[in-house]
Design a protein around this motif. Structure first.
Motif, PDB file in Angstrom:
ATOM      1  N   ALA A  49       0.874  -1.175   0.000  1.00  0.00           N
ATOM      2  CA  ALA A  49       0.000   0.000   0.000  1.00  0.00           C
ATOM      3  C   ALA A  49       0.911   1.225   0.000  1.00  0.00           C
ATOM      4  O   ALA A  49       1.747   1.376   0.895  1.00  0.00           O
ATOM      5  CB  ALA A  49      -0.891  -0.010   1.236  1.00  0.00           C
ATOM      6  N   GLN A  50       0.772   2.058  -0.994  1.00  0.00           N
ATOM      7  CA  GLN A  50       1.676   3.197  -1.133  1.00  0.00           C
ATOM      8  C   GLN A  50       0.958   4.408  -1.702  1.00  0.00           C
ATOM      9  O   GLN A  50      -0.100   4.290  -2.329  1.00  0.00           O
ATOM     10  CB  GLN A  50       2.861   2.825  -2.017  1.00  0.00           C
ATOM     11  CG  GLN A  50       2.481   2.663  -3.481  1.00  0.00           C
ATOM     12  CD  GLN A  50       3.662   2.298  -4.349  1.00  0.00           C
ATOM     13  OE1 GLN A  50       3.940   1.136  -4.528  1.00  0.00           O
ATOM     14  NE2 GLN A  50       4.331   3.302  -4.888  1.00  0.00           N
ATOM     15  N   GLU A  51       1.560   5.542  -1.478  1.00  0.00           N
ATOM     16  CA  GLU A  51       1.021   6.801  -1.977  1.00  0.00           C
ATOM     17  C   GLU A  51       0.933   6.779  -3.499  1.00  0.00           C
ATOM     18  O   GLU A  51       1.810   6.262  -4.181  1.00  0.00           O
ATOM     19  CB  GLU A  51       1.913   7.959  -1.530  1.00  0.00           C
ATOM     20  CG  GLU A  51       1.366   9.312  -1.906  1.00  0.00           C
ATOM     21  CD  GLU A  51       2.217  10.454  -1.378  1.00  0.00           C
ATOM     22  OE1 GLU A  51       1.834  11.603  -1.638  1.00  0.00           O
ATOM     23  OE2 GLU A  51       3.237  10.205  -0.726  1.00  0.00           O
ATOM     24  N   GLY A  52      -0.167   7.325  -4.008  1.00  0.00           N
ATOM     25  CA  GLY A  52      -0.329   7.444  -5.446  1.00  0.00           C
ATOM     26  C   GLY A  52      -1.093   6.309  -6.086  1.00  0.00           C
ATOM     27  O   GLY A  52      -1.372   6.336  -7.274  1.00  0.00           O
ATOM     28  N   TYR A  53      -1.426   5.291  -5.300  1.00  0.00           N
ATOM     29  CA  TYR A  53      -2.165   4.139  -5.815  1.00  0.00           C
ATOM     30  C   TYR A  53      -3.331   3.845  -4.888  1.00  0.00           C
ATOM     31  O   TYR A  53      -3.206   3.955  -3.664  1.00  0.00           O
ATOM     32  CB  TYR A  53      -1.263   2.903  -5.917  1.00  0.00           C
ATOM     33  CG  TYR A  53      -0.188   3.060  -6.961  1.00  0.00           C
ATOM     34  CD1 TYR A  53      -0.417   2.649  -8.273  1.00  0.00           C
ATOM     35  CD2 TYR A  53       1.037   3.636  -6.647  1.00  0.00           C
ATOM     36  CE1 TYR A  53       0.563   2.806  -9.245  1.00  0.00           C
ATOM     37  CE2 TYR A  53       2.021   3.801  -7.612  1.00  0.00           C
ATOM     38  CZ  TYR A  53       1.781   3.380  -8.912  1.00  0.00           C
ATOM     39  OH  TYR A  53       2.739   3.552  -9.863  1.00  0.00           O
ATOM     40  N   GLU A  54      -4.441   3.433  -5.482  1.00  0.00           N
ATOM     41  CA  GLU A  54      -5.624   3.103  -4.696  1.00  0.00           C
ATOM     42  C   GLU A  54      -5.291   1.995  -3.707  1.00  0.00           C
ATOM     43  O   GLU A  54      -4.642   1.018  -4.038  1.00  0.00           O
ATOM     44  CB  GLU A  54      -6.738   2.650  -5.636  1.00  0.00           C
ATOM     45  CG  GLU A  54      -8.041   2.405  -4.933  1.00  0.00           C
ATOM     46  CD  GLU A  54      -9.137   2.053  -5.907  1.00  0.00           C
ATOM     47  OE1 GLU A  54     -10.021   1.301  -5.499  1.00  0.00           O
ATOM     48  OE2 GLU A  54      -9.109   2.524  -7.059  1.00  0.00           O
ATOM     49  N   SER A  55      -5.744   2.163  -2.466  1.00  0.00           N
ATOM     50  CA  SER A  55      -5.440   1.179  -1.435  1.00  0.00           C
ATOM     51  C   SER A  55      -6.531   1.201  -0.367  1.00  0.00           C
ATOM     52  O   SER A  55      -6.730   2.228   0.286  1.00  0.00           O
ATOM     53  CB  SER A  55      -4.088   1.483  -0.791  1.00  0.00           C
ATOM     54  OG  SER A  55      -3.932   0.778   0.413  1.00  0.00           O
ATOM     55  N   ALA A  56      -7.212   0.070  -0.176  1.00  0.00           N
ATOM     56  CA  ALA A  56      -8.214  -0.012   0.892  1.00  0.00           C
ATOM     57  C   ALA A  56      -7.554   0.238   2.241  1.00  0.00           C
ATOM     58  O   ALA A  56      -8.120   0.909   3.103  1.00  0.00           O
ATOM     59  CB  ALA A  56      -8.908  -1.376   0.875  1.00  0.00           C
ATOM     60  N   TYR A  57      -6.340  -0.279   2.427  1.00  0.00           N
ATOM     61  CA  TYR A  57      -5.648  -0.081   3.704  1.00  0.00           C
ATOM     62  C   TYR A  57      -5.468   1.410   3.992  1.00  0.00           C
ATOM     63  O   TYR A  57      -5.807   1.894   5.063  1.00  0.00           O
ATOM     64  CB  TYR A  57      -4.285  -0.789   3.712  1.00  0.00           C
ATOM     65  CG  TYR A  57      -3.463  -0.376   4.901  1.00  0.00           C
ATOM     66  CD1 TYR A  57      -3.751  -0.891   6.166  1.00  0.00           C
ATOM     67  CD2 TYR A  57      -2.447   0.565   4.787  1.00  0.00           C
ATOM     68  CE1 TYR A  57      -3.035  -0.486   7.281  1.00  0.00           C
ATOM     69  CE2 TYR A  57      -1.727   0.968   5.892  1.00  0.00           C
ATOM     70  CZ  TYR A  57      -2.020   0.447   7.137  1.00  0.00           C
ATOM     71  OH  TYR A  57      -1.322   0.868   8.241  1.00  0.00           O
ATOM     72  N   ARG A  58      -4.948   2.147   3.044  1.00  0.00           N
ATOM     73  CA  ARG A  58      -4.696   3.580   3.248  1.00  0.00           C
ATOM     74  C   ARG A  58      -6.013   4.344   3.429  1.00  0.00           C
ATOM     75  O   ARG A  58      -6.098   5.241   4.262  1.00  0.00           O
ATOM     76  CB  ARG A  58      -3.883   4.145   2.090  1.00  0.00           C
ATOM     77  CG  ARG A  58      -2.450   3.611   2.070  1.00  0.00           C
ATOM     78  CD  ARG A  58      -1.736   4.004   0.785  1.00  0.00           C
ATOM     79  NE  ARG A  58      -1.612   5.442   0.657  1.00  0.00           N
ATOM     80  CZ  ARG A  58      -0.595   6.155   1.131  1.00  0.00           C
ATOM     81  NH1 ARG A  58       0.384   5.575   1.777  1.00  0.00           N
ATOM     82  NH2 ARG A  58      -0.560   7.455   0.959  1.00  0.00           N
ATOM     83  N   ASP A  59      -7.036   3.965   2.657  1.00  0.00           N
ATOM     84  CA  ASP A  59      -8.336   4.637   2.776  1.00  0.00           C
ATOM     85  C   ASP A  59      -8.948   4.419   4.157  1.00  0.00           C
ATOM     86  O   ASP A  59      -9.509   5.343   4.748  1.00  0.00           O
ATOM     87  CB  ASP A  59      -9.312   4.126   1.718  1.00  0.00           C
ATOM     88  CG  ASP A  59      -8.913   4.521   0.307  1.00  0.00           C
ATOM     89  OD1 ASP A  59      -8.050   5.409   0.141  1.00  0.00           O
ATOM     90  OD2 ASP A  59      -9.461   3.922  -0.637  1.00  0.00           O
ATOM     91  N   ILE A  60      -8.866   3.215   4.672  1.00  0.00           N
ATOM     92  CA  ILE A  60      -9.487   2.870   5.950  1.00  0.00           C
ATOM     93  C   ILE A  60      -8.727   3.449   7.131  1.00  0.00           C
ATOM     94  O   ILE A  60      -9.319   3.995   8.057  1.00  0.00           O
ATOM     95  CB  ILE A  60      -9.600   1.340   6.097  1.00  0.00           C
ATOM     96  CG1 ILE A  60     -10.626   0.815   5.094  1.00  0.00           C
ATOM     97  CG2 ILE A  60      -9.973   0.917   7.515  1.00  0.00           C
ATOM     98  CD1 ILE A  60     -10.535  -0.675   4.869  1.00  0.00           C
ATOM     99  N   ILE A  98     -13.292 -10.836   3.017  1.00  0.00           N
ATOM    100  CA  ILE A  98     -11.858 -10.515   2.938  1.00  0.00           C
ATOM    101  C   ILE A  98     -11.427  -9.722   4.158  1.00  0.00           C
ATOM    102  O   ILE A  98     -12.106  -8.803   4.597  1.00  0.00           O
ATOM    103  CB  ILE A  98     -11.550  -9.695   1.666  1.00  0.00           C
ATOM    104  CG1 ILE A  98     -11.796 -10.519   0.416  1.00  0.00           C
ATOM    105  CG2 ILE A  98     -10.136  -9.153   1.678  1.00  0.00           C
ATOM    106  CD1 ILE A  98     -10.741 -11.544   0.108  1.00  0.00           C
ATOM    107  N   VAL A  99     -10.255 -10.088   4.680  1.00  0.00           N
ATOM    108  CA  VAL A  99      -9.616  -9.368   5.782  1.00  0.00           C
ATOM    109  C   VAL A  99      -8.206  -9.021   5.324  1.00  0.00           C
ATOM    110  O   VAL A  99      -7.606  -9.750   4.536  1.00  0.00           O
ATOM    111  CB  VAL A  99      -9.559 -10.243   7.058  1.00  0.00           C
ATOM    112  CG1 VAL A  99      -8.856  -9.517   8.196  1.00  0.00           C
ATOM    113  CG2 VAL A  99     -10.954 -10.671   7.481  1.00  0.00           C
ATOM    114  N   GLY A 100      -7.679  -7.912   5.819  1.00  0.00           N
ATOM    115  CA  GLY A 100      -6.316  -7.522   5.517  1.00  0.00           C
ATOM    116  C   GLY A 100      -5.463  -7.558   6.773  1.00  0.00           C
ATOM    117  O   GLY A 100      -5.976  -7.406   7.890  1.00  0.00           O
ATOM    118  N   LEU A 101      -4.180  -7.754   6.575  1.00  0.00           N
ATOM    119  CA  LEU A 101      -3.209  -7.804   7.661  1.00  0.00           C
ATOM    120  C   LEU A 101      -1.954  -7.063   7.233  1.00  0.00           C
ATOM    121  O   LEU A 101      -1.402  -7.340   6.160  1.00  0.00           O
ATOM    122  CB  LEU A 101      -2.864  -9.272   7.979  1.00  0.00           C
ATOM    123  CG  LEU A 101      -1.693  -9.542   8.913  1.00  0.00           C
ATOM    124  CD1 LEU A 101      -1.942  -8.981  10.301  1.00  0.00           C
ATOM    125  CD2 LEU A 101      -1.407 -11.041   8.969  1.00  0.00           C
TER     126      LEU A 101
END
Length: 137
Positions: A49-60, A98-101
């Motif tokens: 998950a990084q800046e400039g790309y869509e990311s559920a982790y960053r959004d949440i 789905i779950v993220g870690l």
């Protein structure tokens, strides 16, 4: 746009060792990162998950840092527990199961093995799941 960062090879190797020990599992490059599948269902996916790309982790989480994340399937009580556990777990909105870690220096790799195996059980045909439950001779 910044260059897309891929997961560290050591992380991919560790997850791959777990996932590829499961019946008929295979590894392939995903649109970002690497995923492990059974038939055509993804049961584990690691990415950054990084800046400039869509990311559920960053959004949440609102976390601006670059993080390596693993997504997997869960069900029942495990799904309920993980979605309410807080970080390093998070719940992407795009799938009910789905779950993220977040994977970092504190990651419990024994737990990752259990989570990936359970995710496989959620996605694999019952014939393959039964192979996991058959004692080795």
């Amino acid at each position: 746009m910044p260059r897309r960062v891929e997961p560290e090879p050591d992380v991919v190797r560790r997850i791959g060792a777990i996932a590829l020990a499961l019946p008929d599992a295979y590894e392939e490059d995903a649109w970002t990162g690497v995923r492990w599948r059974v038939r055509k269902k993804t049961f584990a996916h690691v990415m950054v998950a990084q800046e400039g790309y869509e990311s559920a982790y960053r959004d949440i989480t609102g976390d601006p840092e670059q993080r390596t994340v693993l997504t997997f399937h869960a069900s029942g009580d495990e799904l309920l527990a993980l979605t309410h556990a807080g970080l390093p777990f998070y719940k992407p909105p795009w799938s009910a199961t789905i779950v993220g870690l977040v994977l970092d220096e504190d990651t419990d790799w024994t737990e990752v093995a259990e989570l990936v195996t359970e995710s496989f059980r959620c996605c694999a045909p019952q014939r393959l799941v039964r192979l996991l439950d058959t004692p080795a001779t």
